[in-house]
Design a protein around this motif. Structure first.
Motif, PDB file in Angstrom:
ATOM      1  N   GLY A 205       0.795  -1.217   0.000  1.00  0.00           N
ATOM      2  CA  GLY A 205       0.000   0.000   0.000  1.00  0.00           C
ATOM      3  C   GLY A 205       0.829   1.269   0.000  1.00  0.00           C
ATOM      4  O   GLY A 205       2.004   1.264   0.352  1.00  0.00           O
ATOM      5  N   HIS A 206       0.181   2.343  -0.393  1.00  0.00           N
ATOM      6  CA  HIS A 206       0.805   3.663  -0.346  1.00  0.00           C
ATOM      7  C   HIS A 206      -0.295   4.694  -0.121  1.00  0.00           C
ATOM      8  O   HIS A 206      -1.484   4.357  -0.125  1.00  0.00           O
ATOM      9  CB  HIS A 206       1.572   3.965  -1.640  1.00  0.00           C
ATOM     10  N   THR A 207       0.097   5.922   0.095  1.00  0.00           N
ATOM     11  CA  THR A 207      -0.880   6.985   0.338  1.00  0.00           C
ATOM     12  C   THR A 207      -0.902   7.982  -0.811  1.00  0.00           C
ATOM     13  O   THR A 207       0.081   8.135  -1.545  1.00  0.00           O
ATOM     14  CB  THR A 207      -0.568   7.743   1.645  1.00  0.00           C
ATOM     15  N   HIS A 208      -2.042   8.647  -0.942  1.00  0.00           N
ATOM     16  CA  HIS A 208      -2.201   9.800  -1.826  1.00  0.00           C
ATOM     17  C   HIS A 208      -2.664  10.961  -0.949  1.00  0.00           C
ATOM     18  O   HIS A 208      -3.864  11.239  -0.874  1.00  0.00           O
ATOM     19  CB  HIS A 208      -3.251   9.531  -2.902  1.00  0.00           C
ATOM     20  N   PRO A 209      -1.757  11.611  -0.242  1.00  0.00           N
ATOM     21  CA  PRO A 209      -2.189  12.638   0.722  1.00  0.00           C
ATOM     22  C   PRO A 209      -2.892  13.818   0.056  1.00  0.00           C
ATOM     23  O   PRO A 209      -2.272  14.625  -0.629  1.00  0.00           O
ATOM     24  CB  PRO A 209      -0.870  13.066   1.382  1.00  0.00           C
ATOM     25  N   GLY A 210      -4.208  13.876   0.243  1.00  0.00           N
ATOM     26  CA  GLY A 210      -4.991  14.980  -0.305  1.00  0.00           C
ATOM     27  C   GLY A 210      -5.284  14.879  -1.784  1.00  0.00           C
ATOM     28  O   GLY A 210      -5.891  15.786  -2.358  1.00  0.00           O
ATOM     29  N   LEU A 211      -4.898  13.758  -2.435  1.00  0.00           N
ATOM     30  CA  LEU A 211      -5.057  13.630  -3.890  1.00  0.00           C
ATOM     31  C   LEU A 211      -6.213  12.721  -4.286  1.00  0.00           C
ATOM     32  O   LEU A 211      -6.446  12.499  -5.469  1.00  0.00           O
ATOM     33  CB  LEU A 211      -3.764  13.084  -4.512  1.00  0.00           C
ATOM     34  N   HIS A 212      -6.922  12.170  -3.332  1.00  0.00           N
ATOM     35  CA  HIS A 212      -7.986  11.198  -3.553  1.00  0.00           C
ATOM     36  C   HIS A 212      -7.383   9.848  -3.954  1.00  0.00           C
ATOM     37  O   HIS A 212      -6.192   9.727  -4.181  1.00  0.00           O
ATOM     38  CB  HIS A 212      -9.016  11.688  -4.568  1.00  0.00           C
ATOM     39  N   VAL A 213      -8.226   8.814  -4.032  1.00  0.00           N
ATOM     40  CA  VAL A 213      -7.727   7.461  -4.246  1.00  0.00           C
ATOM     41  C   VAL A 213      -7.990   6.991  -5.677  1.00  0.00           C
ATOM     42  O   VAL A 213      -9.083   7.163  -6.212  1.00  0.00           O
ATOM     43  CB  VAL A 213      -8.354   6.465  -3.245  1.00  0.00           C
ATOM     44  N   PHE A 214      -6.969   6.422  -6.301  1.00  0.00           N
ATOM     45  CA  PHE A 214      -7.016   5.876  -7.647  1.00  0.00           C
ATOM     46  C   PHE A 214      -5.715   5.108  -7.848  1.00  0.00           C
ATOM     47  O   PHE A 214      -4.793   5.208  -7.038  1.00  0.00           O
ATOM     48  CB  PHE A 214      -7.147   6.992  -8.697  1.00  0.00           C
ATOM     49  N   PHE A 215      -5.630   4.342  -8.913  1.00  0.00           N
ATOM     50  CA  PHE A 215      -4.410   3.595  -9.212  1.00  0.00           C
ATOM     51  C   PHE A 215      -3.818   4.094 -10.522  1.00  0.00           C
ATOM     52  O   PHE A 215      -4.442   3.968 -11.577  1.00  0.00           O
ATOM     53  CB  PHE A 215      -4.699   2.093  -9.306  1.00  0.00           C
ATOM     54  N   SER A 216      -2.635   4.659 -10.439  1.00  0.00           N
ATOM     55  CA  SER A 216      -1.924   5.096 -11.628  1.00  0.00           C
ATOM     56  C   SER A 216      -1.227   3.893 -12.263  1.00  0.00           C
ATOM     57  O   SER A 216      -1.175   2.805 -11.688  1.00  0.00           O
ATOM     58  CB  SER A 216      -0.895   6.166 -11.268  1.00  0.00           C
ATOM     59  N   GLU A 217      -0.664   4.086 -13.433  1.00  0.00           N
ATOM     60  CA  GLU A 217       0.040   2.993 -14.097  1.00  0.00           C
ATOM     61  C   GLU A 217       1.232   2.491 -13.276  1.00  0.00           C
ATOM     62  O   GLU A 217       1.428   1.264 -13.152  1.00  0.00           O
ATOM     63  CB  GLU A 217       0.502   3.432 -15.493  1.00  0.00           C
ATOM     64  N   PRO A 218       2.053   3.380 -12.661  1.00  0.00           N
ATOM     65  CA  PRO A 218       3.125   2.879 -11.786  1.00  0.00           C
ATOM     66  C   PRO A 218       2.595   2.073 -10.601  1.00  0.00           C
ATOM     67  O   PRO A 218       3.226   1.102 -10.183  1.00  0.00           O
ATOM     68  CB  PRO A 218       3.824   4.161 -11.319  1.00  0.00           C
ATOM     69  N   ASP A 219       1.435   2.462 -10.062  1.00  0.00           N
ATOM     70  CA  ASP A 219       0.831   1.694  -8.966  1.00  0.00           C
ATOM     71  C   ASP A 219       0.527   0.267  -9.416  1.00  0.00           C
ATOM     72  O   ASP A 219       0.796  -0.702  -8.697  1.00  0.00           O
ATOM     73  CB  ASP A 219      -0.462   2.350  -8.493  1.00  0.00           C
ATOM     74  N   ARG A 220      -0.025   0.140 -10.615  1.00  0.00           N
ATOM     75  CA  ARG A 220      -0.394  -1.179 -11.115  1.00  0.00           C
ATOM     76  C   ARG A 220       0.836  -2.039 -11.387  1.00  0.00           C
ATOM     77  O   ARG A 220       0.840  -3.243 -11.136  1.00  0.00           O
ATOM     78  CB  ARG A 220      -1.239  -1.045 -12.383  1.00  0.00           C
ATOM     79  N   LYS A 221       1.887  -1.419 -11.878  1.00  0.00           N
ATOM     80  CA  LYS A 221       3.106  -2.167 -12.185  1.00  0.00           C
ATOM     81  C   LYS A 221       3.841  -2.627 -10.929  1.00  0.00           C
ATOM     82  O   LYS A 221       4.627  -3.568 -10.981  1.00  0.00           O
ATOM     83  CB  LYS A 221       4.034  -1.311 -13.046  1.00  0.00           C
ATOM     84  N   SER A 222       3.595  -1.953  -9.809  1.00  0.00           N
ATOM     85  CA  SER A 222       4.291  -2.304  -8.574  1.00  0.00           C
ATOM     86  C   SER A 222       3.536  -3.346  -7.746  1.00  0.00           C
ATOM     87  O   SER A 222       3.954  -3.685  -6.641  1.00  0.00           O
ATOM     88  CB  SER A 222       4.519  -1.051  -7.722  1.00  0.00           C
ATOM     89  N   SER A 223       2.447  -3.863  -8.275  1.00  0.00           N
ATOM     90  CA  SER A 223       1.648  -4.852  -7.546  1.00  0.00           C
ATOM     91  C   SER A 223       2.466  -6.103  -7.229  1.00  0.00           C
ATOM     92  O   SER A 223       3.325  -6.515  -8.001  1.00  0.00           O
ATOM     93  CB  SER A 223       0.415  -5.225  -8.367  1.00  0.00           C
ATOM     94  N   MET A 224       2.196  -6.720  -6.072  1.00  0.00           N
ATOM     95  CA  MET A 224       2.837  -7.975  -5.690  1.00  0.00           C
ATOM     96  C   MET A 224       2.057  -9.186  -6.182  1.00  0.00           C
ATOM     97  O   MET A 224       2.482 -10.322  -5.969  1.00  0.00           O
ATOM     98  CB  MET A 224       2.954  -8.081  -4.169  1.00  0.00           C
ATOM     99  N   ALA A 225       0.914  -8.978  -6.799  1.00  0.00           N
ATOM    100  CA  ALA A 225       0.057 -10.094  -7.179  1.00  0.00           C
ATOM    101  C   ALA A 225       0.731 -10.983  -8.220  1.00  0.00           C
ATOM    102  O   ALA A 225       1.477 -10.510  -9.082  1.00  0.00           O
ATOM    103  CB  ALA A 225      -1.271  -9.577  -7.724  1.00  0.00           C
TER     104      ALA A 225
END
Length: 307
Positions: A179-199
């Motif tokens: 997990g990570h935070t988006h302080p004040g930016l609301h929640v969504f998954f960017s392309e780097p977020d998806r690429k960093s998945s452990m799944a």
């Protein structure tokens, strides 16, 4: 040029009588109702809140990510839930351990039992990464913490008032959430977020994001990137939110549209790279978004986006 081919040879294949490392994992079958009942009956005076994704928010078959009360406490403390502080003003990293169950319909139920803070020396509002002179990966540190937790989870599983921290402690435990935070930016998954998945095909790991300022949570499970419902159990004495009743409609917290969130993130990254100061805000009215960008020392620019 030095020929390193000899040093880079792959390891030999296991012999027939050796156990392969990549054996198939098996998960226990249990119903959602039983999971909820066990937490309610064995974890003390607890309440819960449901967060549904804006995508598939009306689905009754979403995967589930359920935080035990002690794990919710750890997450809230790590990210300073509900306020902006010098610590959470920049993006933070954390990981979670827990158990994987499957219900009769095949829906995956991920129970988070422990949340670990991941130290990141290089952080700003849109990224966080570990910096070290040695070639030591984050997962090596996490493996050490995981081993300590596994060693002590059974012998230290009772609260001071005689309830359980983890009623599923006898089940297999995995490092299951990144997990990570988006302080004040609301929640969504960017392309780097998806690429960093452990799944991976063997383990339906959770990719998770929290906006502690706006009190939003979002999760997706597995390589399918399946958006999940999130259930946060809390000790009643530490309640951060109003309780969600099982018989009532859950409160949907994540109403921020992904398209507008992606645009906001792109603008914030561009501003950060150029050292530009300013403020971004958005509002929705009559199926239309108004995105305001206020740059320091300039007039307001407004862009209007339609869904």
């Amino acid at each position: 040029m030095i020929n390193n081919r000899k040093n880079n040879m792959p390891p030999p294949l296991p012999k027939q009588d050796e156990k392969a490392i990549d054996e198939e994992l098996s998960f226990s079958y249990i119903s959602y109702e039983m999971v909820m009942d066990m937490i309610k009956n064995k974890c003390g005076n607890v309440v819960f809140k449901i967060y549904k994704p804006n995508i598939n928010k009306n689905s009754s078959v979403n995967d589930l990510v359920i935080f035990l009360p002690v794990a919710s406490r750890e997450l809230y403390n790590i990210i300073y839930w509900g306020e902006r502080t010098p610590i959470n003003n920049y993006e933070q990293l954390y990981m979670g351990m827990g158990h994987v169950f499957v219900d009769e319909s095949g829906r995956r139920i991920i129970v988070i039992s422990h949340v670990m803070y991941v130290y990141a020396a290089e952080r700003n509002q849109v990224s966080a990464q570990k910096k070290t002179p040695e070639r030591v990966g984050i997962m090596e540190y996490i493996d050490l913490e995981r081993d300590i937790y596994r060693k002590n989870s059974k012998i230290c599983n009772m609260t001071s008032d005689g309830f359980m921290f983890d009623p599923f402690v006898d089940e297999a435990s995995y490092t299951i959430l990144l997990g990570h935070t988006h302080p004040g930016l609301h929640v969504f998954f960017s392309e780097p977020d998806r690429k960093s998945s452990m799944a991976c095909p063997r383990l339906p790991a959770v990719t998770f994001v929290a906006d502690p300022i706006n009190k939003e949570l979002l999760a997706m499970v597995g390589i399918e990137e399946s958006y999940a419902d999130i259930i946060m159990w809390e000790y009643d004495s530490e309640r951060h939110v109003e309780e969600t009743k099982l018989e009532s409609d859950p409160v949907i917290e994540n109403t921020h549209d992904k398209a507008i969130a992606d645009v906001e993130e792109g603008i914030r990254i561009l501003m950060s790279e150029r050292g530009t100061k300013g403020k971004i805000s958005s509002k929705k009215r009559d199926d239309k978004y108004t995105l305001k960008i206020k740059l320091k020392g300039s007039l307001n620019d407004e862009m209007v986006m339609r869904e």
